[in-house]
Design an enzyme around this catalytic site. Sequence first.
Site, PDB file in Angstrom:
ATOM      1  N   ARG A  30       0.821  -1.204  -0.006  1.00  0.00           N
ATOM      2  CA  ARG A  30      -0.112   0.003   0.061  1.00  0.00           C
ATOM      3  C   ARG A  30       0.647   1.271   0.008  1.00  0.00           C
ATOM      4  NH1 ARG A  30      -3.253  -3.787   3.254  1.00  0.00           N
ATOM      5  NH2 ARG A  30      -2.018  -2.919   5.261  1.00  0.00           N
ATOM      6  N   GLU A  35       5.115 -10.153  15.265  1.00  0.00           N
ATOM      7  CA  GLU A  35       4.452 -10.663  16.336  1.00  0.00           C
ATOM      8  C   GLU A  35       4.901 -12.100  16.851  1.00  0.00           C
ATOM      9  OE1 GLU A  35       0.285 -10.679  18.751  1.00  0.00           O
ATOM     10  OE2 GLU A  35       0.088  -9.849  16.996  1.00  0.00           O
TER      11      GLU A  35
END
Length: 170
Positions: free
Chosen positions: A58, A95
């Site tokens: 993006r 994560e």
Amino acid sequence: MELKNLIREIPNFPKSGIIFRDITTLLSNTDGLHYTIDILTEKCLEFKPDYVVGIESRGFIFGMPLAYQLNVGFIPVRKPGKLPAEVYSVSYDLEYGQDSLEVHQDAMPAGSRVLVIDDLLATGGTAGATTQLIEKAKCNLVGFAFVIELKELGGREKLPKVPIISLIEY
């Protein structure tokens, strides 16, 4: 124009407890898209970059028109295996695991002034890895620009002390 009103919120995506900030509603709004690029251009002029570096994927959406408006080159930072020539590569922690980013080694001459853009600043991992790529290329990071910043995740604090622009904050 209140850009925040053009961001769709999708609860529990991609997993329970997450509110996904969907930019597709901003992108499909002609006035909102024009305003976003115009305001990014206005705020980034002071950086005087030689290149805009957009982070996959993006960051490409906003980076290309921003580079055009600033009259500078655009350089894509990609996921591994997407660039055909010799690359600099950086791995960074997620994560649950790791990911990597790459940039062509000959994309920007050493000493170039580089502005990094992406749609979202969350934890700062992707932007931080992009900073390492810029350092490997011996270029000068002059600033970051993000459309959205998730302040509670503290990504800004993990980035180098250069100007950081975010148009929408949550």
